[in-house]
Design an enzyme around this catalytic site. Structure first.
Site, PDB file in Angstrom:
ATOM      1  N   LYS A 132       6.860  20.556   5.049  1.00  6.48           N
ATOM      2  CA  LYS A 132       7.686  19.477   4.480  1.00  6.48           C
ATOM      3  C   LYS A 132       7.750  18.272   5.416  1.00  6.48           C
ATOM      4  O   LYS A 132       7.557  18.379   6.615  1.00  6.48           O
ATOM      5  CB  LYS A 132       9.057  20.021   4.096  1.00  6.48           C
ATOM      6  CG  LYS A 132       8.879  20.928   2.863  1.00  6.48           C
ATOM      7  CD  LYS A 132      10.073  21.132   2.015  1.00  6.48           C
ATOM      8  CE  LYS A 132       9.634  21.884   0.749  1.00  6.48           C
ATOM      9  NZ  LYS A 132      10.672  22.727   0.187  1.00  6.48           N
ATOM     10  N   ARG A 143       9.318  30.804   2.119  1.00  2.72           N
ATOM     11  CA  ARG A 143       8.292  30.280   1.196  1.00  2.72           C
ATOM     12  C   ARG A 143       7.325  29.435   2.020  1.00  2.72           C
ATOM     13  O   ARG A 143       7.702  28.381   2.524  1.00  2.72           O
ATOM     14  CB  ARG A 143       8.983  29.450   0.106  1.00  2.72           C
ATOM     15  CG  ARG A 143       8.053  28.942  -0.976  1.00  2.72           C
ATOM     16  CD  ARG A 143       8.830  28.121  -2.012  1.00  2.72           C
ATOM     17  NE  ARG A 143       7.959  27.640  -3.074  1.00  2.72           N
ATOM     18  CZ  ARG A 143       7.194  26.561  -2.981  1.00  2.72           C
ATOM     19  NH1 ARG A 143       7.181  25.844  -1.880  1.00  2.72           N
ATOM     20  NH2 ARG A 143       6.441  26.196  -3.999  1.00  2.72           N
TER      21      ARG A 143
HETATM   22  N1  HH2 Z   1       9.735  23.642  -2.460  1.00  2.17           N
HETATM   23  C1  HH2 Z   1       8.803  23.131  -3.268  1.00  2.17           C
HETATM   24  C2  HH2 Z   1       8.571  23.683  -4.532  1.00  2.17           C
HETATM   25  N2  HH2 Z   1       9.283  24.750  -4.958  1.00  2.17           N
HETATM   26  N3  HH2 Z   1      10.941  26.370  -4.585  1.00  2.17           N
HETATM   27  C3  HH2 Z   1      11.884  26.893  -3.803  1.00  2.17           C
HETATM   28  N4  HH2 Z   1      12.588  27.958  -4.208  1.00  2.17           N
HETATM   29  N5  HH2 Z   1      12.150  26.382  -2.550  1.00  2.17           N
HETATM   30  C4  HH2 Z   1      11.483  25.302  -2.053  1.00  2.17           C
HETATM   31  O1  HH2 Z   1      11.786  24.852  -0.912  1.00  2.17           O
HETATM   32  C5  HH2 Z   1      10.461  24.712  -2.884  1.00  2.17           C
HETATM   33  C6  HH2 Z   1      10.219  25.284  -4.156  1.00  2.17           C
HETATM   34  C7  HH2 Z   1       7.993  21.967  -2.808  1.00  2.17           C
HETATM   35  O2  HH2 Z   1       6.921  22.363  -2.022  1.00  2.17           O
HETATM   36  P1  HH2 Z   1       5.418  22.550  -2.550  1.00  2.17           P
HETATM   37  O3  HH2 Z   1       5.342  23.627  -3.556  1.00  2.17           O
HETATM   38  O4  HH2 Z   1       4.540  22.730  -1.373  1.00  2.17           O
HETATM   39  O5  HH2 Z   1       5.024  21.145  -3.179  1.00  2.17           O
HETATM   40  P2  HH2 Z   1       5.032  20.531  -4.657  1.00  2.17           P
HETATM   41  O6  HH2 Z   1       6.409  20.599  -5.214  1.00  2.17           O
HETATM   42  O7  HH2 Z   1       4.567  19.124  -4.444  1.00  2.17           O
HETATM   43  O8  HH2 Z   1       4.088  21.341  -5.490  1.00  2.17           O
END
Ligand code: HH2
Length: 252
Positions: free
Chosen positions: A202, A234
């Site tokens: 992040k 995660r």
């Molecule tokens: N962060 C993201 C997406 N889903 N779900 C939970 N439970 N907790 C989190 O911190 C979280 C999440 C964002 O990260 P990422 O999946 O890498 O990116 P994107 O939303 O751009 O796909």
């Protein structure tokens, strides 16, 4: 929890897993490397992003889920009932809803009493959430939101013992807010449910280190969260996290 984003635009791995064979291969590799569950998502929630339709989300994730069947423990990262239903039918065991059941009124019924559910805190919506995040007491406000959403989910018929809670690192929060949430994780643990933390890759980590290589920073954040009681981390880079958490766990 390993992350497989089947999206063109996720901030950390956008485009990498758009091909269903590549995404399924990545999920299998994460399990080999020690992930207990793989979170598959077809919609980016990065700051500034717009949502996608249920049809588009289904088009992205269903071929991946079909390739994995029940061989990999799967979580579906969605706030849409139609996508969650398709994933649960294909063997997913957990619904990871970044809107904490505020996005789709039909999602609670789809989760029902058989699936697990992750409720996450977000201030605002992805398009605008990083504009000006504000809290008087971030840990207390996130905890009180999650307590209310937990009560709502239970009232909808989802058993409490199937629900985990997530402070939503980066979702309407400054660097200081994100750090404070991990530092004061005990405030969330007091709600009595397992806590999920997703600090991996992040932008706060980039702001803190000034580096674009976020692996070391991600591992440090995960270990810090683990030491304060988080039980589900995660992450995008499974092997280094599993190694670090194995050592941290052995020391603890
Ligand atoms: N962060 C993201 C997406 N889903 N779900 C939970 N439970 N907790 C989190 O911190 C979280 C999440 C964002 O990260 P990422 O999946 O890498 O990116 P994107 O939303 O751009 O796909």
């Amino acid at each position: 929890m390993g992350v497989v984003n089947v999206t063109p635009d996720s901030f950390s791995d956008g485009g990498v897993h758009l091909d269903p064979d590549a995404a399924a291969g990545a999920a299998r590799r994460m399990v080999e490397e020690g992930a207990a569950i793989v979170d598959v998502g077809g919609e980016s929630t990065r700051p500034g992003s717009d949502g996608v339709s249920a049809e588009e989300e289904l088009r992205r994730v269903v071929p991946v889920l079909d390739r994995l069947g029940r061989e990999v423990p799967l979580s579906i990262d969605t706030s849409k009932a139609a996508v969650a239903r398709a994933a649960l039918e294909r063997g997913a065991v957990l619904v990871n809803d970044v809107t904490a059941l505020q996005g789709d009124p039909e999602l609670a019924e789809v989760v029902g009493s058989n699936a697990y559910l992750c409720l996450m805190h977000m201030q605002g919506a992805p398009r605008t959430m990083q504009a000006e995040p504000r809290y008087d007491d971030v840990a207390a406000e996130v905890a009180s939101f999650l307590e209310a959403r937990l009560a709502f989910a239970v009232a909808q018929g989802i058993p409490e013992e199937r629900i985990c809670l997530d402070p939503g690192i980066g979702f309407g929060k400054t660097v200081a807010h994100n750090l404070e949430l991990v530092r004061r994780l005990d405030v969330l643990l007091a709600l009595g449910r397992p806590v999920v933390v997703g600090f991996s890759r992040k932008s706060s980590l980039r702001k803190l280190t000034g580096s674009d290589d976020l692996l070391g920073a991600s591992v440090a954040a995960a270990v810090a969260a683990f030491e304060r009681g988080a039980t589900i981390l995660r992450v995008h880079d499974v092997k280094p996290h599993v190694d670090a958490l194995t050592v941290a766990g052995a020391i603890a």
